[in-house]
Motif scaffolding. Sequence first.
Motif, PDB file in Angstrom:
ATOM      1  N   ALA A  98      -2.475   0.688   0.423  1.00 55.69           N
ATOM      2  CA  ALA A  98      -3.266   1.322  -0.631  1.00 55.69           C
ATOM      3  C   ALA A  98      -2.509   1.326  -1.952  1.00 55.69           C
ATOM      4  O   ALA A  98      -3.091   1.098  -3.029  1.00 55.69           O
ATOM      5  CB  ALA A  98      -3.643   2.744  -0.225  1.00 55.69           C
ATOM      6  N   VAL A  99      -1.200   1.579  -1.903  1.00 56.44           N
ATOM      7  CA  VAL A  99      -0.371   1.531  -3.106  1.00 56.44           C
ATOM      8  C   VAL A  99      -0.373   0.124  -3.698  1.00 56.44           C
ATOM      9  O   VAL A  99      -0.567  -0.068  -4.906  1.00 56.44           O
ATOM     10  CB  VAL A  99       1.074   1.970  -2.789  1.00 56.44           C
ATOM     11  N   ILE A 100      -0.177  -0.874  -2.849  1.00 58.21           N
ATOM     12  CA  ILE A 100      -0.115  -2.255  -3.322  1.00 58.21           C
ATOM     13  C   ILE A 100      -1.464  -2.702  -3.876  1.00 58.21           C
ATOM     14  O   ILE A 100      -1.537  -3.337  -4.933  1.00 58.21           O
ATOM     15  CB  ILE A 100       0.333  -3.181  -2.181  1.00 58.21           C
ATOM     16  N   ALA A 101      -2.528  -2.365  -3.162  1.00 58.72           N
ATOM     17  CA  ALA A 101      -3.866  -2.752  -3.630  1.00 58.72           C
ATOM     18  C   ALA A 101      -4.164  -2.136  -4.996  1.00 58.72           C
ATOM     19  O   ALA A 101      -4.664  -2.812  -5.905  1.00 58.72           O
ATOM     20  CB  ALA A 101      -4.920  -2.328  -2.611  1.00 58.72           C
ATOM     21  N   ALA A 102      -3.830  -0.859  -5.152  1.00 57.07           N
ATOM     22  CA  ALA A 102      -4.055  -0.207  -6.445  1.00 57.07           C
ATOM     23  C   ALA A 102      -3.204  -0.846  -7.535  1.00 57.07           C
ATOM     24  O   ALA A 102      -3.668  -1.081  -8.656  1.00 57.07           O
ATOM     25  CB  ALA A 102      -3.747   1.281  -6.336  1.00 57.07           C
ATOM     26  N   SER A 103      -1.963  -1.156  -7.183  1.00 60.72           N
ATOM     27  CA  SER A 103      -1.045  -1.748  -8.147  1.00 60.72           C
ATOM     28  C   SER A 103      -1.488  -3.135  -8.591  1.00 60.72           C
ATOM     29  O   SER A 103      -1.319  -3.517  -9.747  1.00 60.72           O
ATOM     30  CB  SER A 103       0.357  -1.817  -7.519  1.00 60.72           C
ATOM     31  N   LYS A 104      -2.098  -3.874  -7.668  1.00 65.52           N
ATOM     32  CA  LYS A 104      -2.502  -5.244  -7.953  1.00 65.52           C
ATOM     33  C   LYS A 104      -3.982  -5.366  -8.329  1.00 65.52           C
ATOM     34  O   LYS A 104      -4.485  -6.476  -8.537  1.00 65.52           O
ATOM     35  CB  LYS A 104      -2.212  -6.138  -6.733  1.00 65.52           C
ATOM     36  N   GLY A 105      -4.718  -4.250  -8.382  1.00 72.58           N
ATOM     37  CA  GLY A 105      -6.131  -4.297  -8.723  1.00 72.58           C
ATOM     38  C   GLY A 105      -6.994  -4.893  -7.632  1.00 72.58           C
ATOM     39  O   GLY A 105      -8.005  -5.545  -7.916  1.00 72.58           O
ATOM     40  N   MET A 106      -6.632  -4.636  -6.370  1.00 65.87           N
ATOM     41  CA  MET A 106      -7.371  -5.175  -5.239  1.00 65.87           C
ATOM     42  C   MET A 106      -8.112  -4.052  -4.515  1.00 65.87           C
ATOM     43  O   MET A 106      -7.828  -2.875  -4.703  1.00 65.87           O
ATOM     44  CB  MET A 106      -6.407  -5.866  -4.263  1.00 65.87           C
ATOM     45  N   LYS A 107      -9.045  -4.430  -3.652  1.00 67.93           N
ATOM     46  CA  LYS A 107      -9.754  -3.473  -2.805  1.00 67.93           C
ATOM     47  C   LYS A 107      -9.132  -3.475  -1.412  1.00 67.93           C
ATOM     48  O   LYS A 107      -8.696  -4.511  -0.917  1.00 67.93           O
ATOM     49  CB  LYS A 107     -11.248  -3.822  -2.724  1.00 67.93           C
ATOM     50  N   PHE A 108      -9.134  -2.285  -0.787  1.00 69.07           N
ATOM     51  CA  PHE A 108      -8.506  -2.164   0.527  1.00 69.07           C
ATOM     52  C   PHE A 108      -9.290  -1.184   1.385  1.00 69.07           C
ATOM     53  O   PHE A 108      -9.732  -0.133   0.918  1.00 69.07           O
ATOM     54  CB  PHE A 108      -7.061  -1.685   0.377  1.00 69.07           C
ATOM     55  N   ILE A 109      -9.472  -1.559   2.656  1.00 70.27           N
ATOM     56  CA  ILE A 109     -10.118  -0.698   3.654  1.00 70.27           C
ATOM     57  C   ILE A 109      -9.097  -0.416   4.754  1.00 70.27           C
ATOM     58  O   ILE A 109      -8.578  -1.342   5.384  1.00 70.27           O
ATOM     59  CB  ILE A 109     -11.362  -1.367   4.271  1.00 70.27           C
ATOM     60  N   CYS A 110      -8.807   0.854   4.981  1.00 72.35           N
ATOM     61  CA  CYS A 110      -7.893   1.244   6.051  1.00 72.35           C
ATOM     62  C   CYS A 110      -8.714   1.737   7.244  1.00 72.35           C
ATOM     63  O   CYS A 110      -9.506   2.670   7.123  1.00 72.35           O
ATOM     64  CB  CYS A 110      -6.949   2.351   5.582  1.00 72.35           C
ATOM     65  N   VAL A 111      -8.496   1.120   8.403  1.00 70.96           N
ATOM     66  CA  VAL A 111      -9.194   1.508   9.626  1.00 70.96           C
ATOM     67  C   VAL A 111      -8.217   2.303  10.485  1.00 70.96           C
ATOM     68  O   VAL A 111      -7.196   1.780  10.934  1.00 70.96           O
ATOM     69  CB  VAL A 111      -9.699   0.268  10.389  1.00 70.96           C
ATOM     70  N   THR A 112      -8.525   3.578  10.690  1.00 63.15           N
ATOM     71  CA  THR A 112      -7.615   4.452  11.417  1.00 63.15           C
ATOM     72  C   THR A 112      -8.378   5.213  12.494  1.00 63.15           C
ATOM     73  O   THR A 112      -9.505   4.864  12.850  1.00 63.15           O
ATOM     74  CB  THR A 112      -6.880   5.392  10.435  1.00 63.15           C
ATOM     75  N   ASP A 113      -7.769   6.264  13.055  1.00 65.06           N
ATOM     76  CA  ASP A 113      -8.390   7.024  14.139  1.00 65.06           C
ATOM     77  C   ASP A 113      -8.059   8.503  13.980  1.00 65.06           C
ATOM     78  O   ASP A 113      -7.318   8.879  13.060  1.00 65.06           O
ATOM     79  CB  ASP A 113      -7.939   6.483  15.501  1.00 65.06           C
ATOM     80  N   PRO A 114      -8.566   9.376  14.839  1.00 67.43           N
ATOM     81  CA  PRO A 114      -8.369  10.815  14.646  1.00 67.43           C
ATOM     82  C   PRO A 114      -6.923  11.287  14.708  1.00 67.43           C
ATOM     83  O   PRO A 114      -6.631  12.414  14.267  1.00 67.43           O
ATOM     84  CB  PRO A 114      -9.187  11.437  15.795  1.00 67.43           C
TER      85      PRO A 114
END
Length: 323
Positions: free
Chosen positions: A77-93
């Motif tokens: 998320a840090v890298i995507a924001a820094s580079k102007g990219m979109k990112f989806i994180c798939v996680t769990d409870p």
Amino acid sequence: MTVISAAHELIDGDVYIDLRASLGLPLHLKCEGFNFAGSIKIQPAVRMVEAAQRDGLIGPDSVLIESSSGNLGVALAVIAASKGMKFICVTDPNCNPATMALIRALGAEVVVVDEPDASGSYLAARKAYVRSDCARNPHHVWLNQYENPANWIAHYENTATLLAKDFPDLDTLFIGTGTGGTLMGCARYFREHRPEIRIIAVDSVGSVSFAGAPGPRHIPGLGASAPMPLIDSDLVDEVIRIHEVDTIHTCRRLAARGLLLGGSSGTVITAAAQWLSHHGGATRTAVAIAPDLGERYINTIYNDAWVGRYYGQDGLDKILETS
């Protein structure tokens, strides 16, 4: 003086804590949380994104997607924001609520897979979601931290080389095991350059990274519900498995001394303390890698209600009595 132009350029792992004063341990702790991602995962995240860009896998319309229990999700998320990219994180409870909030604050999307697969594995369910998503959306790019060689290469080139420089007398190294990236990068480096160094892998009870019986785990970061493709157990001298209650006990002991560390760090320190209590005279210089800091765990391992819910009153009493 360190000057950076973008958030992902700060990768500072050259901070160590001598644990003799706080815990009475002859152990140096390599702290990897002093960057904008707050964990060691910034290193493989940067390496995987840069490799994908270099290989032409990421274009102007690409959306990154990755399965993560937390720390890698923040790093991407840090890298995507820094580079102007979109990112989806798939996680769990099992992902800390604070971690999910942080990923969202950085502009990324969080998808929570709240049902495990037929075998009871959240990891398998997350990976299945990512595969299905990429099949539906050709412009979505899965970096696949579980099989991507850039994961371990980042630690071969950065983490291990820095350790070798800072500790010329190093003889025992404790490394937590999640995907196996940190472990394999360091193990391969030292097997090639200083094979006399003992490499001790640290895992959680209930993880099957090094065989063993699967079981419930509630602290994200270390351990896995399925074997990790990157791990080569032949490069490891010993494996130590730690109960999560003992992890929490160690984290709270350190917090009482002003050192607020994450669950992965507490697990590695617990393993090192156990090993050193039996083999202290067999080592000159021991180092443990602490992957993360503790702010994201305030509502979990540092919260009595959460501990009581997952480990029962007996587990909470044990922690409170000995902390």
